[in-house]
Write an enzyme that holds these catalytic residues in place. Structure first.
Site, PDB file in Angstrom:
ATOM      1  N   ILE A 298       0.863  -1.200   0.000  1.00 18.66           N
ATOM      2  CA  ILE A 298       0.000   0.000   0.000  1.00 18.66           C
ATOM      3  C   ILE A 298       0.895   1.244   0.000  1.00 18.66           C
ATOM      4  O   ILE A 298       1.745   1.372   0.880  1.00 18.66           O
ATOM      5  CB  ILE A 298      -0.905   0.055   1.256  1.00 18.66           C
ATOM      6  CG1 ILE A 298      -1.670  -1.261   1.443  1.00 18.66           C
ATOM      7  CG2 ILE A 298      -1.850   1.244   1.198  1.00 18.66           C
ATOM      8  CD1 ILE A 298      -2.463  -1.327   2.749  1.00 18.66           C
TER       9      ILE A 298
ATOM     10  N   LYS B  66       6.045   0.256  12.554  1.00 13.74           N
ATOM     11  CA  LYS B  66       5.345   0.907  11.439  1.00 13.74           C
ATOM     12  C   LYS B  66       4.543   2.117  11.929  1.00 13.74           C
ATOM     13  O   LYS B  66       4.478   3.141  11.238  1.00 13.74           O
ATOM     14  CB  LYS B  66       4.423  -0.111  10.762  1.00 13.74           C
ATOM     15  CG  LYS B  66       5.203  -1.220  10.064  1.00 13.74           C
ATOM     16  CD  LYS B  66       4.309  -2.385   9.726  1.00 13.74           C
ATOM     17  CE  LYS B  66       5.054  -3.489   8.999  1.00 13.74           C
ATOM     18  NZ  LYS B  66       4.300  -4.750   8.959  1.00 13.74           N
TER      19      LYS B  66
HETATM   20  N1  HSE Z   1       5.963  -9.407   9.268  1.00 12.33           N
HETATM   21  C1  HSE Z   1       5.345  -8.312   8.618  1.00 12.33           C
HETATM   22  C2  HSE Z   1       3.840  -8.469   8.645  1.00 12.33           C
HETATM   23  C3  HSE Z   1       5.828  -8.213   7.204  1.00 12.33           C
HETATM   24  O1  HSE Z   1       3.370  -9.581   8.939  1.00 12.33           O
HETATM   25  O2  HSE Z   1       3.138  -7.504   8.418  1.00 12.33           O
HETATM   26  C4  HSE Z   1       5.351  -6.960   6.489  1.00 12.33           C
HETATM   27  O3  HSE Z   1       5.936  -5.826   7.032  1.00 12.33           O
END
Ligand code: HSE
Ligand code: NDP
Length: 431
Positions: free
Chosen positions: A136, A205
């Site tokens: 995305i 994130k």
């Molecule tokens: N381990 C991460 C997830 C990978 O499951 O979102 C993607 O950033």
């Protein structure tokens, strides 16, 4: 046609996807950039596996530092992961005046501030679109598409592995352990999957999303984090009976005196689109003060979706795009206080077990009344045969967390209460 020479560090899940994508879409990319974007060297610890993916016509080495020193290379793609050797390599590449593209959210969330400064000093780009929500283009949307707005809040399902596990538990009733092992074999999980299930990956994130949304430094250490490990199947079911889904959400919210930054399992009304995002899919809602809530949906993990974001960054670099890393001028990045979890405001799901006798409910509702907190919904499960205790579930209206905590202590202190109160936060996400 211009030529852009790439050095690829790590040809695992995402690196393999990038290699394949650049091969499959060569002509389309050249039509968009008039640039021949070519991987000329690959570094990976496992040379024989790297050869299987990249073939033998390309240089392959197990010495990653060779690439960051190689004068022929214009851009380094870092897809090794972690904050150890990956950081040293990125620093060296930048110091050697190479642009860097990475999907490494741990690196950006922990060291983004210093790395952006180093990149600026060396007049190169450090691009990281793939670090949040896989395929995305959420960072581009916040930095560019929503640039005219003041962002008020961001809330997202930003970890594919945990969303996959929660979906499998809810839809197929399979165990946590089995669902995790499936997520690992599908290539969604981190090298250390505790990063996924304990919410750390989502916190990395969220750190990045918050930084770009509010123009604040990366503040990973200030994120409140709770994972999905202690979530019980019965809460998933009770939430559903009340019209909610439980998702691991990352939430960044601007308030009068600072910002809430938190990752935790969250009840969301099932009528919201984001409540229906299943499997490894990700979705992020961004509320801008002018545009209102906007929703972004797509694959949040896996080889090709993540490669799609990595290659978009390569294309931006080939176009000499000059969007600042944070989306704000570096000199305008402000430190803003982050609320402690006790001071956040949201709704709450409380589940507790009480002996089934008259007057208990009245005692409990009085505790809410005394604090002037409304109860939005309640569910009482009849005791099973030969049981004298019943599960009670209450959904509160918005409340400050420490007020709810004091109600919880009072409920646990009642003679009729058996065991602990389970608390899960609730977000309406409508405005
Ligand atoms: N381990 C991460 C997830 C990978 O499951 O979102 C993607 O950033
Ligand atoms: P993988 O483990 O699949 O790939 C990493 C590769 O790097 C492996 O081949 C590994 O070899 C190699 N490697 C490790 N150390 C070195 C070293 N010192 N020198 C050279 N090569 C090395 O990871 P992913 O592709 O899944 O992830 C890469 C990055 O992308 C991570 O930062 C991850 O967080 C991020 N990311 C991953 C997503 C996904 O869906 N998988 C989605 C979004 C971001 P070996 O296996 O032998 O250790």
């Amino acid at each position: 046609m211009k030529r852009m020479n790439i050095g690829l560090l790590g040809i695992g899940t995402v690196g393999g996807g990038v290699f394949e994508l650049l091969k499959l879409n060569t002509q389309e990319i050249q039509r968009k950039t008039s640039t021949d974007i070519k991987i000329i060297v690959v570094a990976d610890k496992n040379i024989s596996r790297a050869k299987e993916i990249a073939g033998t016509s390309i240089e392959i080495t197990d010495d990653a530092f060779k690439l960051v020193e190689d004068k022929k290379i214009d851009v380094i793609i870092e897809l090794i992961g972690g904050t150890g050797i990956a950081k040293d390599l990125v620093v060296k590449a930048i110091e050697n005046k190479k642009h860097v593209v990475t999907a490494n959210k741990a690196l950006i969330a922990n060291f983004g501030n210093e790395l952006f400064e180093l990149a600026k000093k060396n007049n190169v780009t450090l691009a990281f679109e793939a670090s949040v929500a896989g395929g995305i283009p959420i960072l581009k949307s916040i930095r560019e598409g929503l640039a005219g707005n003041k962002i008020e809040w961001v809330a997202g399902i930003i970890n594919g592995t945990t969303n996959f596990i929660l979906t499998e538990m809810r839809e197929r009733g399979i165990s946590f352990v089995k669902a995790l092992s499936e997520a690992q074999s599908l290539g969604y999980a981190e090298a250390d999957p505790t990063f996924d299930i304990e919410g750390i990956d989502a916190a990395h994130k969220l750190t990045i999303l918050a930084s770009l949304s509010f123009g604040i430094p990366m503040s990973f250490k200030d994120v409140y984090v709770e994972g999905i490990k202690t979530l019980e199947q019965k809460d998933i079911q009770y939430a559903e009976e009340l019209g909610y889904r439980i998702k691991l959400l990352g939430i960044a919210k601007k308030r009068d005196k600072g910002i809430e930054l938190r990752v935790h399992p969250t009840l969301i009304p099932e009528k919201r689109l984001i409540a229906n995002v299943n499997g490894a899919m990700n979705a992020v809602v961004v509320k801008g003060n002018m545009v209102g809530p906007t929703l972004y949906y797509g694959s949040g993990a896996g080889a090709f979706p993540t490669a799609s974001a990595v290659v978009a960054d390569l294309i931006d670099i080939s176009r000499s795009s000059k969007v600042p890393s944070y989306g704000f001028e570096n000199s305008k990045i402000n430190v803003i206080p982050i609320y402690k979890i006790e001071d956040v405001i949201c709704g709450y799901y409380l589940r507790f077990r009480v002996t089934d006798k008259p007057g208990v409910l009245a005692e409990i509702t009085k505790l809410f009344g005394d604090k002037k907190i409304s109860i939005d919904a309640m569910l009482q499960k009849e005791p099973q045969e030969q049981e004298s205790e019943a599960d009670i579930i209450m959904l509160s209206h918005l409340a400050v967390e420490q007020e709810i905590n004091s109600i919880i202590h009072a409920i646990e202190a009642l003679a009729a209460t058996v065991g602990k109160v389970i608390k899960i936060r609730l977000e309406d996400l409508s405005k």
